[in-house]
Design a protein around this motif. Structure first.
Motif, PDB file in Angstrom:
ATOM      1  N   ILE A 190       0.869  -1.177   0.000  1.00 34.31           N
ATOM      2  CA  ILE A 190       0.000   0.000   0.000  1.00 34.31           C
ATOM      3  C   ILE A 190       0.907   1.228   0.000  1.00 34.31           C
ATOM      4  O   ILE A 190       1.851   1.302   0.792  1.00 34.31           O
ATOM      5  CB  ILE A 190      -0.909   0.055   1.245  1.00 34.31           C
ATOM      6  CG1 ILE A 190      -1.773  -1.198   1.352  1.00 34.31           C
ATOM      7  CG2 ILE A 190      -1.774   1.314   1.230  1.00 34.31           C
ATOM      8  CD1 ILE A 190      -2.581  -1.271   2.646  1.00 34.31           C
ATOM      9  N   THR A 191       0.605   2.164  -0.899  1.00 35.62           N
ATOM     10  CA  THR A 191       1.313   3.447  -0.878  1.00 35.62           C
ATOM     11  C   THR A 191       0.268   4.558  -0.788  1.00 35.62           C
ATOM     12  O   THR A 191      -0.852   4.417  -1.292  1.00 35.62           O
ATOM     13  CB  THR A 191       2.183   3.661  -2.141  1.00 35.62           C
ATOM     14  OG1 THR A 191       1.377   3.552  -3.322  1.00 35.62           O
ATOM     15  CG2 THR A 191       3.304   2.637  -2.210  1.00 35.62           C
ATOM     16  N   VAL A 192       0.633   5.636  -0.110  1.00 40.44           N
ATOM     17  CA  VAL A 192      -0.240   6.802  -0.025  1.00 40.44           C
ATOM     18  C   VAL A 192       0.528   8.020  -0.529  1.00 40.44           C
ATOM     19  O   VAL A 192       1.710   8.188  -0.240  1.00 40.44           O
ATOM     20  CB  VAL A 192      -0.804   7.020   1.400  1.00 40.44           C
ATOM     21  CG1 VAL A 192      -1.621   5.814   1.844  1.00 40.44           C
ATOM     22  CG2 VAL A 192       0.265   7.296   2.408  1.00 40.44           C
ATOM     23  N   HIS A 193      -0.167   8.834  -1.314  1.00 42.23           N
ATOM     24  CA  HIS A 193       0.460   9.963  -2.003  1.00 42.23           C
ATOM     25  C   HIS A 193      -0.425  11.192  -1.869  1.00 42.23           C
ATOM     26  O   HIS A 193      -1.637  11.107  -2.059  1.00 42.23           O
ATOM     27  CB  HIS A 193       0.622   9.634  -3.497  1.00 42.23           C
ATOM     28  CG  HIS A 193       1.216   8.280  -3.746  1.00 42.23           C
ATOM     29  ND1 HIS A 193       2.566   8.068  -3.840  1.00 42.23           N
ATOM     30  CD2 HIS A 193       0.633   7.054  -3.879  1.00 42.23           C
ATOM     31  CE1 HIS A 193       2.788   6.778  -4.048  1.00 42.23           C
ATOM     32  NE2 HIS A 193       1.639   6.138  -4.073  1.00 42.23           N
ATOM     33  N   PRO A 194       0.188  12.353  -1.568  1.00 45.24           N
ATOM     34  CA  PRO A 194      -0.623  13.570  -1.470  1.00 45.24           C
ATOM     35  C   PRO A 194      -1.149  13.987  -2.837  1.00 45.24           C
ATOM     36  O   PRO A 194      -0.484  13.805  -3.864  1.00 45.24           O
ATOM     37  CB  PRO A 194       0.363  14.608  -0.928  1.00 45.24           C
ATOM     38  CG  PRO A 194       1.718  14.091  -1.262  1.00 45.24           C
ATOM     39  CD  PRO A 194       1.616  12.600  -1.328  1.00 45.24           C
ATOM     40  N   GLU A 195      -2.363  14.497  -2.850  1.00 42.58           N
ATOM     41  CA  GLU A 195      -2.948  15.056  -4.055  1.00 42.58           C
ATOM     42  C   GLU A 195      -3.954  16.120  -3.642  1.00 42.58           C
ATOM     43  O   GLU A 195      -4.253  16.270  -2.460  1.00 42.58           O
ATOM     44  CB  GLU A 195      -3.596  13.976  -4.928  1.00 42.58           C
ATOM     45  CG  GLU A 195      -4.824  13.319  -4.340  1.00 42.58           C
ATOM     46  CD  GLU A 195      -5.492  12.351  -5.302  1.00 42.58           C
ATOM     47  OE1 GLU A 195      -5.117  12.288  -6.482  1.00 42.58           O
ATOM     48  OE2 GLU A 195      -6.415  11.645  -4.864  1.00 42.58           O
ATOM     49  N   VAL A 196      -4.452  16.843  -4.603  1.00 42.63           N
ATOM     50  CA  VAL A 196      -5.458  17.861  -4.335  1.00 42.63           C
ATOM     51  C   VAL A 196      -6.785  17.371  -4.918  1.00 42.63           C
ATOM     52  O   VAL A 196      -6.851  16.973  -6.083  1.00 42.63           O
ATOM     53  CB  VAL A 196      -5.056  19.225  -4.956  1.00 42.63           C
ATOM     54  CG1 VAL A 196      -6.153  20.251  -4.750  1.00 42.63           C
ATOM     55  CG2 VAL A 196      -3.740  19.703  -4.348  1.00 42.63           C
ATOM     56  N   ILE A 197      -7.818  17.371  -4.091  1.00 41.47           N
ATOM     57  CA  ILE A 197      -9.155  16.966  -4.516  1.00 41.47           C
ATOM     58  C   ILE A 197     -10.100  18.126  -4.228  1.00 41.47           C
ATOM     59  O   ILE A 197     -10.225  18.556  -3.086  1.00 41.47           O
ATOM     60  CB  ILE A 197      -9.627  15.695  -3.772  1.00 41.47           C
ATOM     61  CG1 ILE A 197      -8.655  14.531  -4.000  1.00 41.47           C
ATOM     62  CG2 ILE A 197     -11.040  15.325  -4.217  1.00 41.47           C
ATOM     63  CD1 ILE A 197      -8.961  13.287  -3.187  1.00 41.47           C
ATOM     64  N   ASP A 198     -10.728  18.642  -5.269  1.00 37.33           N
ATOM     65  CA  ASP A 198     -11.650  19.776  -5.130  1.00 37.33           C
ATOM     66  C   ASP A 198     -10.988  20.957  -4.417  1.00 37.33           C
ATOM     67  O   ASP A 198     -11.595  21.606  -3.568  1.00 37.33           O
ATOM     68  CB  ASP A 198     -12.924  19.366  -4.377  1.00 37.33           C
ATOM     69  CG  ASP A 198     -13.692  18.258  -5.092  1.00 37.33           C
ATOM     70  OD1 ASP A 198     -13.598  18.179  -6.337  1.00 37.33           O
ATOM     71  OD2 ASP A 198     -14.368  17.463  -4.405  1.00 37.33           O
ATOM     72  N   GLY A 199      -9.696  21.199  -4.719  1.00 32.85           N
ATOM     73  CA  GLY A 199      -8.978  22.332  -4.152  1.00 32.85           C
ATOM     74  C   GLY A 199      -8.529  22.141  -2.718  1.00 32.85           C
ATOM     75  O   GLY A 199      -8.045  23.077  -2.086  1.00 32.85           O
ATOM     76  N   ARG A 200      -8.682  20.932  -2.172  1.00 33.55           N
ATOM     77  CA  ARG A 200      -8.307  20.660  -0.780  1.00 33.55           C
ATOM     78  C   ARG A 200      -7.317  19.508  -0.718  1.00 33.55           C
ATOM     79  O   ARG A 200      -7.249  18.689  -1.638  1.00 33.55           O
ATOM     80  CB  ARG A 200      -9.561  20.311   0.023  1.00 33.55           C
ATOM     81  CG  ARG A 200     -10.632  21.407  -0.085  1.00 33.55           C
ATOM     82  CD  ARG A 200     -11.708  21.162   0.871  1.00 33.55           C
ATOM     83  NE  ARG A 200     -11.179  21.353   2.213  1.00 33.55           N
ATOM     84  CZ  ARG A 200     -11.902  21.615   3.265  1.00 33.55           C
ATOM     85  NH1 ARG A 200     -13.202  21.709   3.149  1.00 33.55           N
ATOM     86  NH2 ARG A 200     -11.363  21.769   4.452  1.00 33.55           N
ATOM     87  N   PRO A 201      -6.565  19.411   0.397  1.00 31.88           N
ATOM     88  CA  PRO A 201      -5.620  18.294   0.530  1.00 31.88           C
ATOM     89  C   PRO A 201      -6.344  16.950   0.510  1.00 31.88           C
ATOM     90  O   PRO A 201      -7.333  16.758   1.215  1.00 31.88           O
ATOM     91  CB  PRO A 201      -4.968  18.526   1.900  1.00 31.88           C
ATOM     92  CG  PRO A 201      -5.203  19.966   2.216  1.00 31.88           C
ATOM     93  CD  PRO A 201      -6.495  20.326   1.547  1.00 31.88           C
ATOM     94  N   GLY A 202      -5.845  16.070  -0.324  1.00 26.71           N
ATOM     95  CA  GLY A 202      -6.405  14.737  -0.426  1.00 26.71           C
ATOM     96  C   GLY A 202      -5.287  13.716  -0.533  1.00 26.71           C
ATOM     97  O   GLY A 202      -4.103  14.063  -0.481  1.00 26.71           O
ATOM     98  N   THR A 203      -5.669  12.468  -0.690  1.00 23.27           N
ATOM     99  CA  THR A 203      -4.696  11.386  -0.725  1.00 23.27           C
ATOM    100  C   THR A 203      -5.076  10.370  -1.790  1.00 23.27           C
ATOM    101  O   THR A 203      -6.235   9.951  -1.879  1.00 23.27           O
ATOM    102  CB  THR A 203      -4.633  10.675   0.643  1.00 23.27           C
ATOM    103  OG1 THR A 203      -4.324  11.638   1.652  1.00 23.27           O
ATOM    104  CG2 THR A 203      -3.583   9.578   0.654  1.00 23.27           C
ATOM    105  N   LEU A 204      -4.079   9.989  -2.561  1.00 19.98           N
ATOM    106  CA  LEU A 204      -4.200   8.878  -3.496  1.00 19.98           C
ATOM    107  C   LEU A 204      -3.652   7.651  -2.781  1.00 19.98           C
ATOM    108  O   LEU A 204      -2.508   7.656  -2.329  1.00 19.98           O
ATOM    109  CB  LEU A 204      -3.386   9.158  -4.765  1.00 19.98           C
ATOM    110  CG  LEU A 204      -3.126   7.968  -5.689  1.00 19.98           C
ATOM    111  CD1 LEU A 204      -4.418   7.457  -6.302  1.00 19.98           C
ATOM    112  CD2 LEU A 204      -2.129   8.359  -6.776  1.00 19.98           C
ATOM    113  N   VAL A 205      -4.473   6.607  -2.660  1.00 16.58           N
ATOM    114  CA  VAL A 205      -4.046   5.354  -2.051  1.00 16.58           C
ATOM    115  C   VAL A 205      -4.029   4.290  -3.136  1.00 16.58           C
ATOM    116  O   VAL A 205      -4.996   4.149  -3.891  1.00 16.58           O
ATOM    117  CB  VAL A 205      -4.999   4.915  -0.907  1.00 16.58           C
ATOM    118  CG1 VAL A 205      -4.540   3.590  -0.311  1.00 16.58           C
ATOM    119  CG2 VAL A 205      -5.080   5.984   0.164  1.00 16.58           C
TER     120      VAL A 205
END
Length: 173
Positions: free
Chosen positions: A112-127
Motif C-alpha cells: 500500500i502506498t499513499v500519495h498527497p494530491e489535491v481533490i476539489d482544491g483541498r488536501p487529499g490522498t491517493l491510495v
C-alpha cells in the motif's frame, strides 16, 4: 498520469506461475498524514478493515513483526498470520505478507502506498494497493482476482470513510 507512475515505481510484484496480481486505486478526501496514520498501524488493522475483529501483535511495530488477525464471520477464514515486510514513513509505503492461517490466500503479499494530491482544491490522498497471490486449486485467475479485489475495495472504501469522517470532524486520532 500520477497513478501509473506510482504503480510502476512502488508496486512491482514478481508474479509466478499459477499466481495473479492486480492494483487498486482510491482517492480519499483527507490529508495524506491522516490517511498514513491509519494505514501504517500494522498493530491495529481493525481501525479501518471491516473484516478484522481482533489483532494480536507479536513483537514491536517494525519490519519482521508478526500479527495474528481474527476474521469476522462471513468470510471463508477465521485467522490470518501476517508479517510486516515494509514500513517506510518517509515514502509512505507499507507491505505485508500472509505467512499462515486457515484460508486459501497462499503466498499473498500486498503493498500500500499513499500519495498527497489535491481533490476539489483541498488536501487529499491517493491510495494504491497492489497484491500478488497464488491461484487456489479449483479457481480461475479471474475468480481469484475478483475475490481479492472485492476485499481490498471494501477495505479502501472503509479507509476513505474513516479518514474523511476524521478530517471533517477535525480529529487526528
Amino acid at each position: 498520469m500520477m497513478e501509473a507512475q506510482c504503480i510502476a515505481r512502488h508496486h512491482k510484484h514478481e508474479v509466478g506461475r499459477d499466481q495473479c496480481s492486480s492494483s487498486l486505486i482510491k482517492h480519499i478526501k483527507a490529508p495524506v498524514d491522516l490517511v498514513w496514520s491509519l494505514v501504517r498501524r500494522f498493530d491495529q488493522p481493525q481501525k479501518y478493515k471491516p473484516f478484522v475483529s481482533r489483532c494480536i501483535m507479536r513483537g514491536d511495530l517494525k519490519v519482521g513483526s508478526l500479527r495474528e488477525v481474527n476474521v469476522r464471520s462471513g468470510l471463508p477464514a477465521t485467522t490470518s498470520t501476517e508479517r510486516l515486510e515494509l514500513l517506510d514513513d518517509e515514502e509512505h509505503i507499507f507491505g505485508i505478507r500472509i505467512v499462515g492461517g486457515d484460508h486459501r490466500l497462499m503466498n499473498y503479499s500486498s503493498i500500500i502506498t499513499v500519495h498527497p494530491e489535491v481533490i476539489d482544491g483541498r488536501p487529499g490522498t491517493l491510495v494504491i494497493e497492489s497484491f500478488v497471490v497464488d491461484i487456489p486449486d479449483g479457481n480461475t485467475e479471474d475468480e481469484t482476482v475478483y475475490f481479492v479485489e472485492a476485499l481490498i475495495n471494501c477495505n479502501l472504501k472503509s479507509l476513505a470513510d474513516v479518514c474523511e469522517r476524521m478530517a471533517h470532524s477535525g480529529s487526528a486520532n
